[in-house]
Design an enzyme around this catalytic site. Structure first.
Site, mmCIF file in Angstrom:
data_model
loop_
_atom_site.group_PDB
_atom_site.id
_atom_site.type_symbol
_atom_site.label_atom_id
_atom_site.label_comp_id
_atom_site.label_asym_id
_atom_site.label_seq_id
_atom_site.Cartn_x
_atom_site.Cartn_y
_atom_site.Cartn_z
ATOM 1 N N ASP A 269 0.939 -1.163 -0.015
ATOM 2 C CA ASP A 269 0.205 0.143 0.193
ATOM 3 C C ASP A 269 0.737 1.365 -0.113
ATOM 4 O O ASP A 269 1.827 1.312 -0.592
ATOM 5 C CB ASP A 269 -0.850 -0.130 1.266
ATOM 6 C CG ASP A 269 -1.952 0.951 1.190
ATOM 7 O OD1 ASP A 269 -3.104 0.844 0.353
ATOM 8 O OD2 ASP A 269 -1.934 2.101 1.738
ATOM 9 N N HIS B 276 -7.639 -6.726 0.007
ATOM 10 C CA HIS B 276 -6.193 -5.815 -0.112
ATOM 11 C C HIS B 276 -5.201 -5.888 1.133
ATOM 12 O O HIS B 276 -4.029 -5.903 0.903
ATOM 13 C CB HIS B 276 -7.070 -4.368 0.261
ATOM 14 C CG HIS B 276 -5.792 -3.146 0.379
ATOM 15 N ND1 HIS B 276 -5.151 -2.872 -0.901
ATOM 16 C CD2 HIS B 276 -5.205 -2.492 1.210
ATOM 17 C CE1 HIS B 276 -4.318 -1.993 -0.428
ATOM 18 N NE2 HIS B 276 -4.249 -1.604 0.627
#
Length: 295
Positions: A104, A274
């Site tokens: 991320d 994610h």
């Protein structure tokens, strides 16, 4: 989850970072993303430490690291500035080079580090991202709905800080739940979740996290576009891990996107949302242990 790791605050040129370190061998730096901190690496840290000298900082503005105030040009939380923190951390530990793996926002710091300081990165790994400028270029209605937090958090202060600050715990739980494959936080370490809630409840760290995205919408995007125009590419061998239920898969073909930025690219998908380290830790180790050990 970090059994055998040390914990220390390291004073650098601009900030003090909280850092965990464990294992032996070639150095491997793990960089976390939003809205997390170093605890995101807990499920895989010991697996990496069996093979590497693993260094796991809280990025500036996150966890127990300093959270300086942003500036008008949104450079304080630019990935260029955050990458310089990691170079300073390497200098502090006397490390000439290291493998670097990011997830991320930490992956954005990782590839910026490899672009700006190519001699300091041996092999590079990124999890669940495409380059920042690529996301903004691809921003249509569908992608904007999927990564709505990008334009929201980048709004001028104090709009997102005020809205999130009214119910920070609810915001973190709702956001993270929606990004998991199972739509559940059951697989997350409770102490890690508590640290994410506490981070968002602290005004200085909440402002820092928003500043991270303001930099992404301005300074970071400009740096990427300048590199694209100049033909600058990543020289470190790159492996990209992306989730079939994550964000990069919605914005394009990850390997094709990264091939425009890197000289050597391999990739692998996994069945996850994610938060791949927590949702599919075996996939992270399976993808990156061979990649980094090849160096």
């Amino acid at each position: 989850m970090f059994q055998g790791f040390s914990s220390a605050r390291v004073d650098l040129d601009e900030v003090s970072l909280h850092v965990r370190r464990g294992g032996r061998g070639v150095p491997l730096i793990l960089l976390h993303g939003f809205p997390q901190n170093h605890r995101a690496w807990g499920p895989v840290a010991q697996g990496f430490a069996r093979h590497f000298d693993v260094i796991v900082p809280d990025l500036r503005g996150y966890g127990a690291s300093d959270a300086p105030a942003d500036d008008a040009g949104h450079t304080v939380y630019s990935k260029r500035r955050m990458a310089r923190d990691i170079v300073a951390l390497m200098d502090h530990h006397g490390l000439e080079k290291a493998h670097v793996l990011g997830h991320d926002r930490g992956a954005r710091v990782a590839y910026r580090l490899a672009l700006d300081h190519p001699g300091r990165v041996d092999r590079l790994g990124v999890i669940e991202i495409l380059p920042t400028a690529d996301y903004w270029r691809a921003m249509d209605a569908g992608l904007a709905m999927a990564i709505w937090h990008w334009p929201f958090l980048a709004q001028p202060a104090p709009l997102p800080e005020t809205l999130i600050g009214a119910r920070p715990g609810w915001f973190i739980e709702t956001l993270m739940t929606s990004w998991t494959r199972a739509k559940s936080l059951a697989g997350f370490d409770p102490q890690a979740l508590d640290s994410y809630r506490a981070q968002a409840a602290d005004p200085a760290h909440l402002a820092a996290m928003c500043a991270d995205y303001r930099a992404g919408a301005s300074t970071d995007r400009d740096h990427d576009e300048a590199d694209r125009a100049a033909g600058r590419r990543l020289s470190a061998p790159l492996h990209v891990l992306w989730a079939r239920g994550g964000f990069p898969a919605r914005a394009g073909t990850p390997r094709a996107a990264w091939s425009a930025w890197a000289e050597q690219v391999t990739d692998s998908p996994c069945d996850s949302g994610h938060f791949v380290m927590e949702e599919a830790p075996a996939a992270v180790l399976d993808a990156f242990l061979p990649h980094f050990r090849a160096g």
